[in-house]
Design a protein around this motif. Structure first.
Motif, PDB file in Angstrom:
ATOM      1  N   ASP A   2       0.848  -1.185   0.000  1.00 14.45           N
ATOM      2  CA  ASP A   2       0.000   0.000   0.000  1.00 14.45           C
ATOM      3  C   ASP A   2       0.892   1.246   0.000  1.00 14.45           C
ATOM      4  O   ASP A   2       1.152   1.848   1.042  1.00 14.45           O
ATOM      5  CB  ASP A   2      -0.907  -0.048   1.234  1.00 14.45           C
ATOM      6  CG  ASP A   2      -1.856   1.116   1.305  1.00 14.45           C
ATOM      7  OD1 ASP A   2      -1.918   1.905   0.344  1.00 14.45           O
ATOM      8  OD2 ASP A   2      -2.536   1.255   2.333  1.00 14.45           O
ATOM      9  N   PHE A   3       1.368   1.624  -1.210  1.00 13.69           N
ATOM     10  CA  PHE A   3       2.327   2.715  -1.319  1.00 13.69           C
ATOM     11  C   PHE A   3       1.801   4.054  -0.797  1.00 13.69           C
ATOM     12  O   PHE A   3       2.537   4.758  -0.086  1.00 13.69           O
ATOM     13  CB  PHE A   3       2.812   2.842  -2.767  1.00 13.69           C
ATOM     14  CG  PHE A   3       3.915   3.847  -2.923  1.00 13.69           C
ATOM     15  CD1 PHE A   3       5.195   3.571  -2.443  1.00 13.69           C
ATOM     16  CD2 PHE A   3       3.678   5.079  -3.515  1.00 13.69           C
ATOM     17  CE1 PHE A   3       6.210   4.501  -2.554  1.00 13.69           C
ATOM     18  CE2 PHE A   3       4.691   6.012  -3.632  1.00 13.69           C
ATOM     19  CZ  PHE A   3       5.960   5.720  -3.157  1.00 13.69           C
ATOM     20  N   TRP A   6       1.994   3.982   3.003  1.00 20.02           N
ATOM     21  CA  TRP A   6       3.384   3.964   3.446  1.00 20.02           C
ATOM     22  C   TRP A   6       4.025   5.341   3.277  1.00 20.02           C
ATOM     23  O   TRP A   6       4.697   5.832   4.186  1.00 20.02           O
ATOM     24  CB  TRP A   6       4.188   2.912   2.678  1.00 20.02           C
ATOM     25  CG  TRP A   6       4.095   1.554   3.274  1.00 20.02           C
ATOM     26  CD1 TRP A   6       3.273   0.546   2.890  1.00 20.02           C
ATOM     27  CD2 TRP A   6       4.847   1.053   4.380  1.00 20.02           C
ATOM     28  NE1 TRP A   6       3.461  -0.558   3.681  1.00 20.02           N
ATOM     29  CE2 TRP A   6       4.428  -0.272   4.608  1.00 20.02           C
ATOM     30  CE3 TRP A   6       5.831   1.592   5.194  1.00 20.02           C
ATOM     31  CZ2 TRP A   6       4.959  -1.067   5.615  1.00 20.02           C
ATOM     32  CZ3 TRP A   6       6.370   0.806   6.199  1.00 20.02           C
ATOM     33  CH2 TRP A   6       5.932  -0.508   6.401  1.00 20.02           C
ATOM     34  N   SER A   7       3.842   5.951   2.127  1.00 16.96           N
ATOM     35  CA  SER A   7       4.498   7.245   1.886  1.00 16.96           C
ATOM     36  C   SER A   7       3.929   8.328   2.805  1.00 16.96           C
ATOM     37  O   SER A   7       4.694   9.110   3.386  1.00 16.96           O
ATOM     38  CB  SER A   7       4.406   7.654   0.418  1.00 16.96           C
ATOM     39  OG  SER A   7       3.058   7.751   0.010  1.00 16.96           O
TER      40      SER A   7
END
Length: 156
Positions: A2-3, A6-7
């Motif tokens: 789940d980018f 996360w970011s």
């Protein structure tokens, strides 16, 4: 993976750790200046210094608690901005509970943002660790100051 979570989560961790360490450094500098002035200008005995020590440690703890609140609100703003909660109150309650790793009954985060919640819990552990270490250091410095006063009054 789940980018987006996360970011955003890692960005919020960096932001809140930077906020926290900046505040802790300024508190430490303020306390250090106050100690230097007090030790140089006062030669009271230990018994008279105890109330000041209690007030200072309590003030540091209160400032740290307020700082955690501000950091929790920072995460709440992100949750609200994402549309994860309908109200800022729900976002704040959820955020502070997540940061302290306690459970909130009746307030749930949509499944797509659950990784963000887990990252906030990691962030809370780091922030509370920094606060605990700093509070312990403050207590140690005060203890040494009390011992130093006791030694000084015994010499007179």
């Amino acid at each position: 993976m789940d980018f987006p979570s996360w970011s955003l989560g890692l960005s919020l961790i960096v932001l809140t750790i930077a906020m926290h360490t900046t505040a802790v450094v300024f508190m430490a500098l303020g306390l250090e200046t106050r100690f230097r002035v007090q030790i140089d200008t006062h030669a009271r005995d230990r018994l008279h210094a105890i109330p000041a020590v209690i007030v200072r440690i309590g003030a540091v703890a209160l400032l740290l608690a307020a700082l955690h609140g501000v950091e929790g609100v920072t995460w709440a703003v992100a949750y609200r901005w994402l549309g994860a909660f309908d109200s800022f109150t729900d976002a704040s309650v959820y955020s502070l509970a997540t940061m302290t790793t306690s459970e909130t009954r009746g307030i749930t985060l949509p499944a797509r943002w659950q990784m963000l919640s887990a990252l906030e819990a990691v962030n809370g552990g780091l922030l509370f660790g920094i606060s605990t270490a700093f509070l312990f250091a403050v207590i140690q410095v005060h203890w040494q100051m009390l011992l130093h006063r006791s030694d000084r009054s015994a010499d007179h």
